[in-house]
Scaffold this active site. Structure first.
Site, short mmCIF file in Angstrom:
data_model
loop_
_atom_site.label_atom_id
_atom_site.label_comp_id
_atom_site.label_asym_id
_atom_site.label_seq_id
_atom_site.Cartn_x
_atom_site.Cartn_y
_atom_site.Cartn_z
N PRO A 194 0.79 -1.22 0.00
CA PRO A 194 0.00 0.00 0.00
C PRO A 194 0.83 1.28 0.00
O PRO A 194 1.89 1.35 0.61
CB PRO A 194 -0.84 -0.11 1.27
CG PRO A 194 -0.11 -1.06 2.14
CD PRO A 194 0.59 -2.01 1.22
N ASN A 195 0.32 2.24 -0.73
CA ASN A 195 0.84 3.60 -0.85
C ASN A 195 2.13 3.70 -1.66
O ASN A 195 2.58 4.81 -1.94
CB ASN A 195 1.04 4.24 0.53
CG ASN A 195 -0.26 4.38 1.27
OD1 ASN A 195 -1.25 4.84 0.72
ND2 ASN A 195 -0.29 3.94 2.52
N ARG A 237 4.85 11.19 -2.64
CA ARG A 237 4.58 10.93 -1.22
C ARG A 237 5.83 11.18 -0.40
O ARG A 237 6.82 10.47 -0.52
CB ARG A 237 4.16 9.46 -1.05
CG ARG A 237 3.99 9.06 0.39
CD ARG A 237 3.74 7.57 0.53
NE ARG A 237 3.63 7.23 1.93
CZ ARG A 237 3.92 6.05 2.42
NH1 ARG A 237 4.31 5.08 1.63
NH2 ARG A 237 3.79 5.83 3.70
N TYR A 295 11.02 9.29 1.20
CA TYR A 295 11.02 8.20 0.23
C TYR A 295 11.75 8.52 -1.08
O TYR A 295 11.90 7.63 -1.92
CB TYR A 295 9.57 7.78 -0.08
CG TYR A 295 8.87 7.22 1.12
CD1 TYR A 295 9.12 5.94 1.58
CD2 TYR A 295 7.95 8.00 1.83
CE1 TYR A 295 8.49 5.43 2.69
CE2 TYR A 295 7.30 7.51 2.95
CZ TYR A 295 7.58 6.22 3.38
OH TYR A 295 6.95 5.73 4.49
N ASN A 354 8.09 -5.59 -0.96
CA ASN A 354 8.06 -4.41 -0.11
C ASN A 354 6.60 -4.31 0.32
O ASN A 354 5.76 -3.84 -0.43
CB ASN A 354 8.49 -3.16 -0.87
CG ASN A 354 8.48 -1.92 0.00
OD1 ASN A 354 7.85 -1.90 1.05
ND2 ASN A 354 9.15 -0.88 -0.43
N ALA A 357 3.17 -0.69 4.63
CA ALA A 357 2.67 -0.75 6.01
C ALA A 357 2.21 -2.15 6.41
O ALA A 357 2.24 -2.49 7.60
CB ALA A 357 1.55 0.26 6.21
N GLU A 375 13.08 -9.26 1.33
CA GLU A 375 12.27 -8.14 1.80
C GLU A 375 13.03 -6.85 1.52
O GLU A 375 14.22 -6.75 1.80
CB GLU A 375 12.03 -8.29 3.30
CG GLU A 375 11.26 -7.18 3.95
CD GLU A 375 11.10 -7.39 5.46
OE1 GLU A 375 10.47 -6.51 6.08
OE2 GLU A 375 11.59 -8.39 6.01
N HIS A 417 12.87 -2.45 1.70
CA HIS A 417 12.25 -1.20 2.16
C HIS A 417 13.12 -0.05 1.68
O HIS A 417 14.35 -0.11 1.77
CB HIS A 417 12.12 -1.15 3.68
CG HIS A 417 11.23 -2.22 4.21
ND1 HIS A 417 9.87 -2.16 4.09
CD2 HIS A 417 11.52 -3.39 4.81
CE1 HIS A 417 9.35 -3.26 4.61
NE2 HIS A 417 10.33 -4.02 5.05
N ARG A 434 13.22 4.59 12.07
CA ARG A 434 11.94 5.28 12.05
C ARG A 434 11.15 4.98 13.33
O ARG A 434 11.71 4.51 14.31
CB ARG A 434 11.18 4.86 10.78
CG ARG A 434 12.00 5.27 9.53
CD ARG A 434 11.27 5.22 8.27
NE ARG A 434 10.10 6.07 8.30
CZ ARG A 434 9.09 5.92 7.46
NH1 ARG A 434 9.09 4.98 6.55
NH2 ARG A 434 8.04 6.74 7.53
#
Length: 144
Positions: free
Chosen positions: A10-11, A18, A23, A75, A78, A99, A101, A108
């Protein structure tokens, strides 16, 4: 030619606009282009996907072996920090998973330090921006 499934959660469709201070300015289309170019050089074929829908992501994961994928990059956005269902689907797979990111999730908010994807992954690349995706492809090429 080995096929790699790249799933974005998502996103991530909003990359480039964004929170670019966090990012970066690369769009998801930019990242896909990087991955296609890297894959070609590695003798891999990439299927690049994005969804904001948890169930759709789970279905893609479940179908990966039936569709002949040799590895996966995910990825989870969330969902990485919330979805036991995605973790359960990933744990079923018998293909290598990396994985990825864009940000360093460990620098964070504390809730981002927990990953439900990591228990199913061979490795994790985080904090290297969009460059993490081609690095994950290189790692998968060596594993396959």
């Amino acid at each position: 030619m080995s096929r790699i499934l790249i799933i974005n959660g998502p996103n991530l469709n909003m990359l480039g606009t964004r929170e670019p201070g966090i990012y970066g300015y690369d769009t998801l289309a930019d990242i896909e282009k990087m991955c296609q170019e890297e894959a070609k050089g590695l003798g891999l074929k990439v299927d690049f996907r994005q969804s904001n829908i948890e169930g759709e992501i789970i279905t893609w994961i479940q179908q990966a072996p039936l569709q002949g994928f040799s590895g996966m990059i995910i990825n989870g956005g969330a969902y990485t920090h919330t979805s036991i269902a995605i973790m359960d689907a990933l744990l079923i797979l018998e293909i290598p998973i990396i994985e990825v990111h864009i940000t360093n999730i460990f620098k964070r908010e504390e809730f981002r330090h927990l990953s439900f994807v990591s228990p199913a992954a061979e490795g994790v690349i985080c904090g290297l921006g969009s460059r993490g995706y081609p690095l994950a492809l290189k790692a998968l090429a060596e594993m396959i």
